[in-house]
Design an enzyme around this catalytic site. Structure first.
Site, PDB file in Angstrom:
ATOM      1  N   GLU A 113       3.317  -9.165   0.630  1.00 41.55           N
ATOM      2  CA  GLU A 113       2.867  -8.209   1.642  1.00 41.55           C
ATOM      3  C   GLU A 113       1.493  -7.701   1.213  1.00 41.55           C
ATOM      4  O   GLU A 113       1.375  -6.938   0.248  1.00 41.55           O
ATOM      5  CB  GLU A 113       3.852  -7.034   1.752  1.00 41.55           C
ATOM      6  CG  GLU A 113       3.441  -6.056   2.835  1.00 41.55           C
ATOM      7  CD  GLU A 113       4.402  -4.901   2.990  1.00 41.55           C
ATOM      8  OE1 GLU A 113       4.787  -4.286   1.977  1.00 41.55           O
ATOM      9  OE2 GLU A 113       4.751  -4.584   4.141  1.00 41.55           O
TER      10      GLU A 113
ATOM     11  N   LYS B 262       8.300  14.921   1.585  1.00 36.78           N
ATOM     12  CA  LYS B 262       7.143  14.674   0.715  1.00 36.78           C
ATOM     13  C   LYS B 262       6.255  13.621   1.368  1.00 36.78           C
ATOM     14  O   LYS B 262       6.601  12.440   1.432  1.00 36.78           O
ATOM     15  CB  LYS B 262       7.553  14.193  -0.682  1.00 36.78           C
ATOM     16  CG  LYS B 262       6.343  14.296  -1.628  1.00 36.78           C
ATOM     17  CD  LYS B 262       6.313  13.296  -2.743  1.00 36.78           C
ATOM     18  CE  LYS B 262       5.774  11.942  -2.434  1.00 36.78           C
ATOM     19  NZ  LYS B 262       4.326  11.846  -2.136  1.00 36.78           N
TER      20      LYS B 262
ATOM     21  N   GLU C  11      13.314   1.895   4.496  1.00 32.59           N
ATOM     22  CA  GLU C  11      12.536   1.005   5.356  1.00 32.59           C
ATOM     23  C   GLU C  11      11.351   0.578   4.523  1.00 32.59           C
ATOM     24  O   GLU C  11      10.485   1.399   4.211  1.00 32.59           O
ATOM     25  CB  GLU C  11      12.111   1.753   6.634  1.00 32.59           C
ATOM     26  CG  GLU C  11      11.712   0.798   7.751  1.00 32.59           C
ATOM     27  CD  GLU C  11      10.241   0.503   7.749  1.00 32.59           C
ATOM     28  OE1 GLU C  11       9.852  -0.547   7.168  1.00 32.59           O
ATOM     29  OE2 GLU C  11       9.473   1.290   8.317  1.00 32.59           O
TER      30      GLU C  11
ATOM     31  N   CYS D 111       4.034  -2.136   8.233  1.00 31.29           N
ATOM     32  CA  CYS D 111       5.115  -2.850   7.538  1.00 31.29           C
ATOM     33  C   CYS D 111       5.574  -4.071   8.323  1.00 31.29           C
ATOM     34  O   CYS D 111       5.946  -5.079   7.748  1.00 31.29           O
ATOM     35  CB  CYS D 111       6.276  -1.902   7.255  1.00 31.29           C
ATOM     36  SG  CYS D 111       6.823  -1.006   8.696  1.00 31.29           S
TER      37      CYS D 111
HETATM   38  P1  NDP Z   1       4.623   3.555  -2.111  1.00 31.49           P
HETATM   39  O1  NDP Z   1       5.914   2.926  -1.805  1.00 31.49           O
HETATM   40  O2  NDP Z   1       4.230   3.691  -3.536  1.00 31.49           O
HETATM   41  O3  NDP Z   1       4.543   5.024  -1.460  1.00 31.49           O
HETATM   42  C1  NDP Z   1       5.358   5.483  -0.409  1.00 31.49           C
HETATM   43  C2  NDP Z   1       5.865   6.877  -0.737  1.00 31.49           C
HETATM   44  O4  NDP Z   1       6.665   6.843  -1.923  1.00 31.49           O
HETATM   45  C3  NDP Z   1       4.751   7.875  -1.015  1.00 31.49           C
HETATM   46  O5  NDP Z   1       5.116   9.143  -0.534  1.00 31.49           O
HETATM   47  C4  NDP Z   1       4.695   7.859  -2.524  1.00 31.49           C
HETATM   48  O6  NDP Z   1       4.092   8.977  -3.100  1.00 31.49           O
HETATM   49  C5  NDP Z   1       6.148   7.757  -2.890  1.00 31.49           C
HETATM   50  N1  NDP Z   1       6.336   7.248  -4.237  1.00 31.49           N
HETATM   51  C6  NDP Z   1       5.502   6.438  -4.954  1.00 31.49           C
HETATM   52  N2  NDP Z   1       6.008   6.198  -6.180  1.00 31.49           N
HETATM   53  C7  NDP Z   1       7.177   6.886  -6.265  1.00 31.49           C
HETATM   54  C8  NDP Z   1       8.146   7.052  -7.291  1.00 31.49           C
HETATM   55  N3  NDP Z   1       8.016   6.469  -8.475  1.00 31.49           N
HETATM   56  N4  NDP Z   1       9.220   7.827  -7.025  1.00 31.49           N
HETATM   57  C9  NDP Z   1       9.347   8.442  -5.825  1.00 31.49           C
HETATM   58  N5  NDP Z   1       8.452   8.335  -4.839  1.00 31.49           N
HETATM   59  C10 NDP Z   1       7.380   7.550  -5.034  1.00 31.49           C
HETATM   60  O7  NDP Z   1       3.504   2.795  -1.345  1.00 31.49           O
HETATM   61  P2  NDP Z   1       1.927   2.767  -1.709  1.00 31.49           P
HETATM   62  O8  NDP Z   1       1.350   3.901  -1.045  1.00 31.49           O
HETATM   63  O9  NDP Z   1       1.671   2.718  -3.156  1.00 31.49           O
HETATM   64  O10 NDP Z   1       1.533   1.356  -1.147  1.00 31.49           O
HETATM   65  C11 NDP Z   1       1.848   0.192  -1.918  1.00 31.49           C
HETATM   66  C12 NDP Z   1       2.358  -0.906  -1.051  1.00 31.49           C
HETATM   67  O11 NDP Z   1       3.551  -0.511  -0.416  1.00 31.49           O
HETATM   68  C13 NDP Z   1       1.435  -1.292   0.091  1.00 31.49           C
HETATM   69  O12 NDP Z   1       0.437  -2.145  -0.304  1.00 31.49           O
HETATM   70  C14 NDP Z   1       2.419  -1.928   1.033  1.00 31.49           C
HETATM   71  O13 NDP Z   1       2.651  -3.256   0.622  1.00 31.49           O
HETATM   72  C15 NDP Z   1       3.676  -1.106   0.850  1.00 31.49           C
HETATM   73  N6  NDP Z   1       3.820  -0.042   1.859  1.00 31.49           N
HETATM   74  C16 NDP Z   1       4.718  -0.229   2.836  1.00 31.49           C
HETATM   75  C17 NDP Z   1       4.832   0.713   3.840  1.00 31.49           C
HETATM   76  C18 NDP Z   1       5.794   0.538   4.952  1.00 31.49           C
HETATM   77  O14 NDP Z   1       5.542   1.061   6.053  1.00 31.49           O
HETATM   78  N7  NDP Z   1       6.931  -0.111   4.747  1.00 31.49           N
HETATM   79  C19 NDP Z   1       3.981   1.894   3.894  1.00 31.49           C
HETATM   80  C20 NDP Z   1       3.099   2.040   2.760  1.00 31.49           C
HETATM   81  C21 NDP Z   1       3.030   1.083   1.805  1.00 31.49           C
HETATM   82  P3  NDP Z   1       2.535   8.864  -3.563  1.00 31.49           P
HETATM   83  O15 NDP Z   1       1.755   8.638  -2.353  1.00 31.49           O
HETATM   84  O16 NDP Z   1       2.244  10.134  -4.184  1.00 31.49           O
HETATM   85  O17 NDP Z   1       2.463   7.689  -4.488  1.00 31.49           O
END
Ligand code: NDP
Length: 493
Positions: free
Chosen positions: A397, A189, A265, A299
């Site tokens: 972050e 996904k 991660e 990240c």
């Molecule tokens: P999320 O953790 O929300 O999203 C990452 C993935 O998880 C996406 O595919 C998302 O789907 C999915 N997801 C979101 N909510 C759920 C849920 N309730 N159950 C299952 N899967 C879920 O990150 P965001 O995109 O919202 O970013 C928010 C913050 O996360 C950023 O500001 C940053 O701080 C951190 N982040 C960290 C990353 C890293 O590389 N470690 C990468 C991205 C973000 P969908 O997109 O549909 O919400």
């Protein structure tokens, strides 16, 4: 590199893949629902994408399970799987422009980076894992006697992968390459902001020879499709990159369903520690890269600069100079070095941190959200100095181009400040004293310490965190540990 005009014209002619990829073909979401996929750099809609939910996840898991059980992929030899994944790496290279455009259009990062870093990186990661496939030996335990106790690696079965938007193709690759090479079937996904390269990748994988059902891609929202995958009773392992908050949810989903393995991660607030005996020009170059690359949406971004108080003013000046040279603009322009934030919502979230930072520290440069053309999703490269201990911008972050500079006087103080974080993903140390570098490396509670560089990373070295940055490692031979179970087969003769 091509010109802005060439990239713009090619971008206009891309035929986007927008449906769920299940069992080797595109199908609309079972609900018929779609969501708008927006280009953050223009604010304009690129296409409507199928909004997969639990029914689509069920169908994808069923296809993955059938493929796994009948051995069309899991039953192939490692060398056979290697050939297919090597083909995939080749196809990614042949389609570099299209794949790069997909990620640039979807999440706003500069085309120079997707063409030179993200897409070649994905091809190399697939190639590297494929080449390792038939070079890992099983073991025989030293039991002695008339016994042979074999320790073999078995694929787990169906792997669910939920990935973020910051490196859409690469984050998918980091999960898919080891999962597929070891014989698993996968349901992926992608993030709602960036589904396009994952869907196109699925088509390339089929072209490369991957049997139907082995790789399935369900675009959709985290709360529906992501959660359904996390809670699915027939998924054996869930791998995730994203926020710490959502990582914790996957642990809960697993605990409330089938206790699937979960590997996470998640976030980071990586410290970059600079001592006066370092090469300060190089340290400044890399410190700027460490926070401003990919709009700071990384990240392991070096978002905390811990600098020795004797060189603070000098380093602040050097960093400011570098930040002000960054060229923000249209991500399709090869001259652009910083693009848009992934969407306006995220840009507004970063802006809130900028406002907090202005109240709690000294703004050196940047500090604003602004518009280019019709998009409000741009953030200036920003530096705050004199950031007090415990400040919000030094703890959270931000996931944007925002650097918090703090000072230290002693080595112990630097270590204490660096470790004072809920995160433990990465850290950097700049010094010409090797003993000091090694001492610090031992004492920093992080997954990777980069010495006299930032964010050191390769296919050959494991990547992952400690504390609330997660657990389990992507990349390297060690990544195979997540996708295989050790099986003992004991033969008496
Ligand atoms: P999320 O953790 O929300 O999203 C990452 C993935 O998880 C996406 O595919 C998302 O789907 C999915 N997801 C979101 N909510 C759920 C849920 N309730 N159950 C299952 N899967 C879920 O990150 P965001 O995109 O919202 O970013 C928010 C913050 O996360 C950023 O500001 C940053 O701080 C951190 N982040 C960290 C990353 C890293 O590389 N470690 C990468 C991205 C973000 P969908 O997109 O549909 O919400």
């Amino acid at each position: 590199m091509q010109s802005l005009e060439e990239y713009t014209s090619k971008a206009k002619n891309i035929d986007f893949c927008t449906e769920c990829w299940i069992d080797g073909r595109f199908v609309p979401s079972r609900s018929g629902e779609t969501f708008s996929n927006i280009n953050p750099a223009t604010g304009k809609k690129l296409c409507d994408v199928a909004k997969g939910n639990s029914s689509d996840i069920n169908a994808a898991v069923k296809a993955a399970r059938t493929a796994f059980e009948d051995g069309r992929w899991s039953g192939k030899t490692p060398s056979e799987r290697k050939e297919v994944i090597l083909n995939l790496a080749k196809l990614i290279r042949e389609n570099v422009t299209e794949m790069a455009l997909l990620d640039t259009l979807d999440m706003g990062k500069p085309i120079s980076e997707t063409v030179n870093v993200d897409v070649p990186g994905s091809a190399f990661f697939f190639q590297w894992h494929a080449e390792a496939a038939d070079k890992i030996y099983d073991e025989i335990a030293p039991t002695g006697g008339r016994d042979i106790a074999m320790i073999r690696r078995s694929p787990l079965g169906v792997v669910g992968a939920v990935v973020p938007w910051n490196f859409p193709l690469d984050m998918a690759t980091w999960k898919l390459a080891p999962a597929l090479v070891t014989g698993n079937s996968v349901v992926l996904k992608p993030a709602e902001q960036s589904p396009l390269s994952a869907l196109r990748l699925a088509v390339l994988a089929k072209e490369a020879g991957l049997p139907d059902g082995v790789l399935n891609v369900v675009p959709g929202f985290g709360e529906d499709a992501g959660q359904a995958l996390g809670r699915h009773m027939d998924v054996d392992c869930l791998v995730f990159t994203g926020s710490t908050a959502v990582g914790k949810l996957f642990q809960k989903y697993a605990g409330e369903s089938n206790m699937k393995q979960v590997w996470l991660e998640t976030g980071g607030k990586s410290p970059n520690i600079i001592f006066p005996d370092a090469d300060l020009e190089k340290a400044a170059d890399m410190a700027a890269f460490g926070i401003f690359f990919n709009q700071g949406e990384v990240c392991s971004a070096n978002s905390r600069l811990l600098v020795h108080s004797s060189i603070k003013d000098e380093m602040v000046g050097k960093l400011r100079e570098r930040a002000e040279k960054i060229k923000q603009g249209n991500p399709l322009d090869p001259a652009t070095t910083m693009g848009a934030m992934v969407d306006v919502n995220h840009a507004k979230k970063v802006e809130e941190f900028l406002n907090v930072g202005k109240a709690e520290a000294k703004l050196i440069t940047g500090g604003d959200r602004f518009s280019i053309n019709d998009s409000d999703a741009f953030i200036q490269p920003t530096i705050f100095a004199d950031v007090p201990e415990g400040a919000t911008i030094a703890r959270y972050e931000i996931f944007g181009p925002v650097l918090a500079i703090q000072t230290f006087d002693t080595e112990d103080e630097a270590i204490e400040m660096a470790n004072k974080s809920v995160y433990g993903l990465a850290a950097s140390v700049w010094t010409s004293d090797l003993a000091r570098a090694m001492d610090l490396s031992d004492k920093l509670h992080v997954g990777t310490v980069s010495v006299n560089t930032v964010d050191a990373l390769s296919a050959m070295t494991p990547f992952g965190g400690m504390k609330q940055s997660g657990f389990g490692r992507d990349l390297s031979i060690h990544s195979f540990d997540k996708y295989t179970a050790l099986k003992t087969i004991w033969v008496k003769y």
